[in-house]
Design a protein around this motif. Structure first.
Motif, PDB file in Angstrom:
ATOM      1  N   GLY A   1       0.831  -1.195   0.000  1.00 31.76           N
ATOM      2  CA  GLY A   1       0.000   0.000   0.000  1.00 31.76           C
ATOM      3  C   GLY A   1       0.863   1.240   0.000  1.00 31.76           C
ATOM      4  N   SER A   2       0.236   2.376   0.203  1.00 33.95           N
ATOM      5  CA  SER A   2       0.982   3.635   0.292  1.00 33.95           C
ATOM      6  C   SER A   2       1.626   3.746   1.658  1.00 33.95           C
ATOM      7  CB  SER A   2       0.042   4.822   0.065  1.00 33.95           C
ATOM      8  OG  SER A   2      -0.883   4.915   1.126  1.00 33.95           O
ATOM      9  N   SER A   3       2.540   4.694   1.778  1.00 32.78           N
ATOM     10  CA  SER A   3       3.222   4.904   3.060  1.00 32.78           C
ATOM     11  C   SER A   3       2.251   5.397   4.130  1.00 32.78           C
ATOM     12  CB  SER A   3       4.356   5.918   2.893  1.00 32.78           C
ATOM     13  OG  SER A   3       3.850   7.131   2.348  1.00 32.78           O
ATOM     14  N   LYS A   4       1.086   5.923   3.707  1.00 28.90           N
ATOM     15  CA  LYS A   4       0.114   6.460   4.666  1.00 28.90           C
ATOM     16  C   LYS A   4      -0.448   5.380   5.570  1.00 28.90           C
ATOM     17  CE  LYS A   4      -1.410  10.078   1.480  1.00 28.90           C
ATOM     18  NZ  LYS A   4      -2.539  10.581   0.664  1.00 28.90           N
ATOM     19  N   SER A   5      -0.494   4.134   5.047  1.00 22.17           N
ATOM     20  CA  SER A   5      -1.081   3.060   5.843  1.00 22.17           C
ATOM     21  C   SER A   5      -0.160   2.624   6.980  1.00 22.17           C
ATOM     22  CB  SER A   5      -1.401   1.860   4.946  1.00 22.17           C
ATOM     23  OG  SER A   5      -0.262   1.440   4.238  1.00 22.17           O
ATOM     24  N   GLY A   6       1.125   3.027   6.909  1.00 21.02           N
ATOM     25  CA  GLY A   6       2.059   2.756   7.987  1.00 21.02           C
ATOM     26  C   GLY A   6       2.189   1.278   8.295  1.00 21.02           C
ATOM     27  N   ASP A   7       2.143   0.946   9.592  1.00 24.29           N
ATOM     28  CA  ASP A   7       2.314  -0.444  10.015  1.00 24.29           C
ATOM     29  C   ASP A   7       0.986  -1.173  10.148  1.00 24.29           C
ATOM     30  OD1 ASP A   7       5.058  -0.061  10.170  1.00 24.29           O
ATOM     31  OD2 ASP A   7       4.938   0.684  12.234  1.00 24.29           O
ATOM     32  N   ASN A   8      -0.123  -0.529   9.808  1.00 29.26           N
ATOM     33  CA  ASN A   8      -1.435  -1.148   9.940  1.00 29.26           C
ATOM     34  C   ASN A   8      -1.706  -2.013   8.716  1.00 29.26           C
ATOM     35  OD1 ASN A   8      -4.177  -1.773  10.079  1.00 29.26           O
ATOM     36  ND2 ASN A   8      -4.645   0.121  11.182  1.00 29.26           N
ATOM     37  N   ARG A   9      -1.486  -3.326   8.849  1.00 22.44           N
ATOM     38  CA  ARG A   9      -1.596  -4.228   7.696  1.00 22.44           C
ATOM     39  C   ARG A   9      -3.049  -4.361   7.218  1.00 22.44           C
ATOM     40  NH1 ARG A   9       0.542  -5.698   3.095  1.00 22.44           N
ATOM     41  NH2 ARG A   9       0.221  -7.886   2.568  1.00 22.44           N
ATOM     42  N   VAL A  10      -3.996  -4.358   8.157  1.00 26.62           N
ATOM     43  CA  VAL A  10      -5.405  -4.460   7.770  1.00 26.62           C
ATOM     44  C   VAL A  10      -5.799  -3.257   6.924  1.00 26.62           C
ATOM     45  CG1 VAL A  10      -7.779  -4.460   8.622  1.00 26.62           C
ATOM     46  CG2 VAL A  10      -6.051  -5.882   9.743  1.00 26.62           C
ATOM     47  N   GLN A  11      -5.359  -2.061   7.360  1.00 23.29           N
ATOM     48  CA  GLN A  11      -5.650  -0.841   6.604  1.00 23.29           C
ATOM     49  C   GLN A  11      -4.986  -0.893   5.225  1.00 23.29           C
ATOM     50  OE1 GLN A  11      -4.690   2.763   8.732  1.00 23.29           O
ATOM     51  NE2 GLN A  11      -4.742   4.013   6.885  1.00 23.29           N
ATOM     52  N   GLU A  12      -3.762  -1.453   5.183  1.00 23.28           N
ATOM     53  CA  GLU A  12      -3.030  -1.542   3.918  1.00 23.28           C
ATOM     54  C   GLU A  12      -3.745  -2.490   2.936  1.00 23.28           C
ATOM     55  OE1 GLU A  12       1.609  -2.050   2.475  1.00 23.28           O
ATOM     56  OE2 GLU A  12       0.941  -3.084   4.277  1.00 23.28           O
ATOM     57  N   ILE A  13      -4.196  -3.649   3.430  1.00 22.65           N
ATOM     58  CA  ILE A  13      -4.917  -4.595   2.571  1.00 22.65           C
ATOM     59  C   ILE A  13      -6.227  -3.981   2.092  1.00 22.65           C
ATOM     60  CG2 ILE A  13      -6.140  -6.798   2.538  1.00 22.65           C
ATOM     61  CD1 ILE A  13      -3.185  -7.157   2.292  1.00 22.65           C
TER      62      ILE A  13
END
Length: 503
Positions: free
Chosen positions: A353-365
């Motif tokens: 994902g983008s760097s905005k999602s940070g370490d939140n993998r659920v948000q990234e997916i």
């Protein structure tokens, strides 16, 4: 155009003076609209206020369109109250300028051509802006600069400019939408097999889902070893091969049952994927290919397959560590250059994902699944994304996957138009093999192994494609034959048992 006033105070100074524009055409077009409001009903493009170079012209057009949409009449008289205090209008002598626009009526003759020209000039100005930003960003050499991200942003901006007029048509009347639906139904009727989308090449699967449909996001999921990549490569080959065949037969693109395919392989290299497809189509074991354990006859089979597949419209991108933004950029480029009609991503969890999602993998997916659905709609092609399943499948007695097994995010299920699971019972049955009996062993050991062998014979080579979610049809499962040697899926010989619905 002799009655059109000069614009000494409106045009910008310096560099802006060089931007593409036609102020006289803007004035003539506005004059035509104010003389006959019906002009705006039959334009080749839908103009917006920001397509006008002069801000005053944009405001006049916007206010005129507001009145027309309210079923009011837009004329110099009805527009007058809205511009009495407009400073730019005052600089041109006041609201009398509105009447001057309609003075000659010359714009009525070529209003359609003028609208197209104004739209094209606006695109050129936007292109100038993209170029200027590209140069300015490229000259920034600070440590925080990411050149690859700049390239992706630039391609996204260029694609937006290139598709500027397509976005205008995103609002369709019911009549337009119903004609598209009718065309889809006609395609299914003419196919003879009920396929309204792109063929999967597997008749029983086509019969269940109706093929692969434009703008759909399909998730193909399964535990490791189930054969999801094999099924994806089977479908990719079948779709590309059908496109090639139909095109050779002179069938029009909108009637073609296949598609040019883009395969984004984030797990396997392009040559590994090619080896797999060659094994499927030549009938030579992929393991034998990799180890070189093939006969001269098999090598000839392989050579024939390579010759046949050289012109296959299947494009493989094996770039590792792709971001969802990078994938979308590459997909747009492939469609622009090659007319891609079907996209496969292997597999979703390897995208970033983008760097905005940070370490939140659920948000990234969640960002990735939304991005894939957006890509499907934006390019108007089916997108098939492979996905891993969580390990909780292994802890159940019945190891058939469920929607809750989709790994890391419920947004995958939410964003998908269709969710398909691949399940092979023989994979799990193989792991349950009891001790092989030898002479002198207890009869119970013999009986246990015989029972296992009987169960194994019943399920060996069988696979299930489970349709767990479908926005356009019923759920259910399709029974298939799987050849582990060539990793190829086939229809079952007994089509009467090919698929069944869930209760």
């Amino acid at each position: 155009m002799s009655d059109i006033v000069a614009f000494p105070t409106l045009a910008g100074a310096g560099e802006a003076r060089q931007l593409p524009r036609n102020i006289e055409a803007e004035a003539a077009f506005l004059g035509a609209v104010l003389i006959d409001n019906r002009v705006v009903e039959d334009l080749p493009v839908q103009l917006q206020a920001d397509h006008f170079f002069e801000p005053l012209h944009g405001r006049i057009y916007q206010q005129a369109m507001t009145l027309i949409e309210r079923n009011s009449i837009a004329t110099p008289v009805t527009l007058k109250p809205y511009f009495e205090h407009d400073e730019q209008m005052k600089a041109l002598g006041g609201v009398g300028y509105l009447a001057q626009l309609t003075g000659s009526g010359a714009g009525l003759i070529g209003a359609r051509d003028m609208a197209q020209q104004l739209f094209d000039l606006a695109l050129l100005r936007e292109l100038v802006g993209v170029g200027r930003n590209l140069v300015e960003n490229a000259l920034d050499t600070s440590e925080s600069v990411d050149p690859q991200a700049q390239i992706e942003d630039a391609e996204t901006s260029l694609y937006r400019v290139a598709g500027g007029d397509s976005a205008v048509g995103s609002v369709k009347s019911f009549a337009q939408a119903s004609l598209v639906a009718l065309s889809t139904a006609e395609k299914a009727l003419n196919s003879g097999g009920g396929v309204s989308g792109i063929t999967t090449g597997i008749n029983s699967v086509n019969a269940k889902i109706g093929g692969l449909h434009d703008s759909d996001l399909m998730i193909l999921a399964g535990r490791p070893g189930m054969g999801k990549t094999s099924l994806a490569t089977n479908i990719a080959y079948n779709a590309a091969s059908r496109w090639q065949r139909d095109e050779g037969d002179g069938i029009a693109p909108d009637k073609n049952m296949g598609a040019k395919v883009a395969f984004f392989s984030l797990e396997m290299s392009a040559d590994q994927l090619a080896t797999r497809i060659l094994a499927e189509q030549s009938g030579v074991s992929g393991e034998a290919l990799r180890m070189g354990k093939i006969s001269k006859e098999q090598f000839q089979q392989l050579s024939r397959a390579v010759t046949e597949l050289q012109s296959l419209p299947l494009f493989i991108d094996d770039t590792a560590g792709l971001t969802i933004a990078g994938l979308r950029t590459r997909a747009r480029r492939l469609q622009r250059r090659h007319g891609i009609g079907f996209i496969i991503v292997d597999y979703l969890q390897l995208l970033q994902g983008s760097s905005k999602s940070g370490d939140n993998r659920v948000q990234e997916i969640s960002e990735i699944s939304r991005g894939l659905k957006t890509l499907a709609k934006e390019l108007n092609v089916p997108v098939m994304a492979l996905s891993q399943l969580s390990r909780q499948v292994e802890s159940r007695e019945d190891k058939r996957p469920q929607l809750s097994d989709l790994r890391e995010s419920g947004s995958i299920e939410q964003d998908a138009d269709m969710v398909l699971f691949v399940f092979r019972e023989d994979y799990y049955m193989m792991a349950k093999e009891p001790k092989r009996p030898v002479e002198g062993d207890d009869i119970k050991i013999h009986a246990a192994h015989e029972e296992w062998a009987s169960d194994m014979e019943r399920v060996f080579g069988l696979a299930e494609l489970i349709v767990a979610k479908s926005r356009h049809g019923s759920t259910g499962k399709v029974r298939l034959q799987f050849d582990a040697k060539t990793t190829k899926f086939h229809d079952l010989a007994d089509d009467s048992m090919a698929y069944e619905d869930y209760e």
